[in-house]
Design a protein around this motif. Sequence first.
Motif, PDB file in Angstrom:
ATOM      1  N   ALA A   1       0.875  -1.167   0.000  1.00  0.00           N
ATOM      2  CA  ALA A   1       0.000   0.000   0.000  1.00  0.00           C
ATOM      3  C   ALA A   1       0.913   1.218   0.000  1.00  0.00           C
ATOM      4  O   ALA A   1       2.139   1.093   0.128  1.00  0.00           O
ATOM      5  N   GLU A   2       0.340   2.389  -0.147  1.00  0.00           N
ATOM      6  CA  GLU A   2       1.177   3.585  -0.222  1.00  0.00           C
ATOM      7  C   GLU A   2       0.364   4.825   0.114  1.00  0.00           C
ATOM      8  O   GLU A   2      -0.861   4.770   0.262  1.00  0.00           O
ATOM      9  N   VAL A   3       1.075   5.923   0.266  1.00  0.00           N
ATOM     10  CA  VAL A   3       0.428   7.217   0.458  1.00  0.00           C
ATOM     11  C   VAL A   3       0.775   8.075  -0.741  1.00  0.00           C
ATOM     12  O   VAL A   3       1.906   8.055  -1.234  1.00  0.00           O
ATOM     13  N   ILE A   4      -0.223   8.833  -1.219  1.00  0.00           N
ATOM     14  CA  ILE A   4       0.010   9.713  -2.356  1.00  0.00           C
ATOM     15  C   ILE A   4      -0.355  11.144  -1.988  1.00  0.00           C
ATOM     16  O   ILE A   4      -1.209  11.387  -1.134  1.00  0.00           O
ATOM     17  N   GLY A   5       0.307  12.085  -2.637  1.00  0.00           N
ATOM     18  CA  GLY A   5       0.025  13.491  -2.392  1.00  0.00           C
ATOM     19  C   GLY A   5       0.980  14.360  -3.177  1.00  0.00           C
ATOM     20  O   GLY A   5       1.864  13.868  -3.879  1.00  0.00           O
ATOM     21  N   ASP A   6       0.781  15.654  -3.060  1.00  0.00           N
ATOM     22  CA  ASP A   6       1.641  16.627  -3.734  1.00  0.00           C
ATOM     23  C   ASP A   6       1.704  17.894  -2.885  1.00  0.00           C
ATOM     24  O   ASP A   6       0.789  18.699  -2.932  1.00  0.00           O
ATOM     25  N   PRO A   7       2.761  18.035  -2.045  1.00  0.00           N
ATOM     26  CA  PRO A   7       3.977  17.221  -1.917  1.00  0.00           C
ATOM     27  C   PRO A   7       3.725  15.977  -1.066  1.00  0.00           C
ATOM     28  O   PRO A   7       2.638  15.809  -0.502  1.00  0.00           O
ATOM     29  N   ILE A   8       4.744  15.138  -0.946  1.00  0.00           N
ATOM     30  CA  ILE A   8       4.583  13.899  -0.196  1.00  0.00           C
ATOM     31  C   ILE A   8       5.728  13.642   0.783  1.00  0.00           C
ATOM     32  O   ILE A   8       5.624  12.797   1.677  1.00  0.00           O
TER      33      ILE A   8
ATOM     34  N   GLU B   1      -2.333  16.504 -12.090  1.00  0.00           N
ATOM     35  CA  GLU B   1      -2.442  16.073 -13.477  1.00  0.00           C
ATOM     36  C   GLU B   1      -2.234  14.564 -13.627  1.00  0.00           C
ATOM     37  O   GLU B   1      -2.709  13.946 -14.587  1.00  0.00           O
ATOM     38  N   GLU B   2      -1.526  13.973 -12.689  1.00  0.00           N
ATOM     39  CA  GLU B   2      -1.216  12.544 -12.769  1.00  0.00           C
ATOM     40  C   GLU B   2      -2.217  11.667 -12.031  1.00  0.00           C
ATOM     41  O   GLU B   2      -2.149  10.431 -12.128  1.00  0.00           O
ATOM     42  N   LEU B   3      -3.158  12.270 -11.301  1.00  0.00           N
ATOM     43  CA  LEU B   3      -4.017  11.509 -10.389  1.00  0.00           C
ATOM     44  C   LEU B   3      -4.861  10.467 -11.120  1.00  0.00           C
ATOM     45  O   LEU B   3      -4.909   9.299 -10.711  1.00  0.00           O
ATOM     46  N   GLU B   4      -5.537  10.849 -12.188  1.00  0.00           N
ATOM     47  CA  GLU B   4      -6.400   9.904 -12.899  1.00  0.00           C
ATOM     48  C   GLU B   4      -5.592   8.735 -13.447  1.00  0.00           C
ATOM     49  O   GLU B   4      -5.997   7.570 -13.336  1.00  0.00           O
ATOM     50  N   GLY B   5      -4.426   9.024 -14.031  1.00  0.00           N
ATOM     51  CA  GLY B   5      -3.583   7.964 -14.563  1.00  0.00           C
ATOM     52  C   GLY B   5      -3.045   7.046 -13.469  1.00  0.00           C
ATOM     53  O   GLY B   5      -2.927   5.827 -13.664  1.00  0.00           O
TER      54      GLY B   5
ATOM     55  N   ALA C   1     -10.559  15.426  -5.168  1.00  0.00           N
ATOM     56  CA  ALA C   1     -10.357  15.210  -6.599  1.00  0.00           C
ATOM     57  C   ALA C   1     -10.376  13.737  -6.983  1.00  0.00           C
ATOM     58  O   ALA C   1     -10.710  13.384  -8.123  1.00  0.00           O
ATOM     59  N   VAL C   2     -10.039  12.843  -6.054  1.00  0.00           N
ATOM     60  CA  VAL C   2      -9.964  11.418  -6.374  1.00  0.00           C
ATOM     61  C   VAL C   2     -11.346  10.776  -6.500  1.00  0.00           C
ATOM     62  O   VAL C   2     -11.497   9.728  -7.158  1.00  0.00           O
ATOM     63  N   MET C   3     -12.353  11.380  -5.936  1.00  0.00           N
ATOM     64  CA  MET C   3     -13.648  10.714  -5.815  1.00  0.00           C
ATOM     65  C   MET C   3     -14.262  10.281  -7.150  1.00  0.00           C
ATOM     66  O   MET C   3     -14.815   9.179  -7.250  1.00  0.00           O
ATOM     67  N   PRO C   4     -14.191  11.077  -8.231  1.00  0.00           N
ATOM     68  CA  PRO C   4     -14.798  10.630  -9.496  1.00  0.00           C
ATOM     69  C   PRO C   4     -14.146   9.400 -10.113  1.00  0.00           C
ATOM     70  O   PRO C   4     -14.746   8.745 -10.971  1.00  0.00           O
ATOM     71  N   PHE C   5     -12.941   9.062  -9.668  1.00  0.00           N
ATOM     72  CA  PHE C   5     -12.213   7.941 -10.265  1.00  0.00           C
ATOM     73  C   PHE C   5     -12.446   6.630  -9.519  1.00  0.00           C
ATOM     74  O   PHE C   5     -11.868   5.603  -9.889  1.00  0.00           O
ATOM     75  N   LEU C   6     -13.282   6.642  -8.489  1.00  0.00           N
ATOM     76  CA  LEU C   6     -13.532   5.462  -7.673  1.00  0.00           C
ATOM     77  C   LEU C   6     -14.877   4.843  -8.029  1.00  0.00           C
ATOM     78  O   LEU C   6     -15.744   5.485  -8.618  1.00  0.00           O
ATOM     79  N   ASP C   7     -15.056   3.577  -7.646  1.00  0.00           N
ATOM     80  CA  ASP C   7     -16.301   2.868  -7.969  1.00  0.00           C
ATOM     81  C   ASP C   7     -17.395   3.092  -6.938  1.00  0.00           C
ATOM     82  O   ASP C   7     -18.578   3.064  -7.276  1.00  0.00           O
TER      83      ASP C   7
END
Length: 286
Positions: free
Chosen positions: A6-13, A43-47, A70-76
Motif C-alpha cells: 500500500a502507499e500514500v500519495i500526495g503533492d507534496p509527499i 495532473e497525474e491523479l487519474e492515470g 479530486a480522487v472521488m470521481p475515479f472510484l467505484d
Amino acid sequence: MTTPYAEVIGDPIAQSKSPAIHGYWIKKLGLDAEYRKCHVTPEELEGYIASRRNDPDWRGCNITMPHKQAVMPFLDRLEIGAELVGAVNTVTRRHNGALIGTNTDVGGFLEPLANALAQKHFFRMARIIGTGGAARAVVAGLAENGFTLVLAGRNPEKAQALLDEIDPEGEHHVAPLDHFAEPTDFTFDDREGCLDLIVNASPLGMEGQPPLALDFSHVPPGSVVYDIVTHPVDTPLLQAARAAGLRTIDGLTMLIGQAAIAFERFFGQAPPRDDGDAELRQILTP
C-alpha cells in the motif's frame, strides 16, 4: 513472488509520516508487505488510479492533500463516511478490482474521545477553528455525536456552507477567525454534566504557519483542547491549555488512529498497539 503493498500519495509527499507508521506496524507483525510513498501531481491523479486498479499486489492507498476530493470521481463506490465528509483519505482495492473510497479521519479523530463520548451529557459543544479538509471530518464526526458546533474561519460564508452541507438540520453557528482572538467577558454557566471541546482543525500553529490566536476567556472550564497539528506535536495551544489545567489531545493521536483503521483494511490485521503507541510516538517525534 510478488509483495503486497500500500502507499500514500500526495503533492507534496516528502513530509508524510504514514510510511513510518505503517512500516513500523508491518515490521512488528512480521508481515510480507510494504508501505510506500508516491508523489502524484493533480495532473497525474487519474492515470495513477487507472494504473493501480489493475495491479493485483496493490492493496490501496492513503491520500493526502490536494487529492482528497479530486480522487472521488475515479472510484467505484464511496462508503457512507466519505460521502458524509465529502472527502476520501483512503482507497482500498477489492478482489474484483473495484476501488472503494472511505474516510478514516473521522474515526481517527474520535478515537481518543471514545470514553467521553460513551458518557451521557446535558449538552455538548465544540468550538472548531478551520474550514479545510480536516475540519470537514471533525465537523462530521462531532455532529454525528450530538455536538452543537461553533465553526470559525477566515471566511464565515465558507464555514456556513460547510455546516449546511454536512449537517443541515443542526443548530450550529459560525464565527470569523478573529472572534476567538479577542478577550470576552462572557461568564460561563455551570458546566457540570457538559462536554466542551476546543479543536484546532487548521494549519495555524504549524511550523512555518502563523500562530493560532485564541484567548482562553472563550474556553469553558473543563474543556478538552484538541490540536490536529503534527509539526510540532506539542503546539503553543496545547502548552497553554495544559498550563490552564485542561486535558489536551495532540495531532499524532488522530494521525495514528486514522492510520490504524487504514492499516487493517490494507493488510487484514489490526496493528499492534498494546503499548498505547508509546514506541511509535517516540519514532515519530525524534
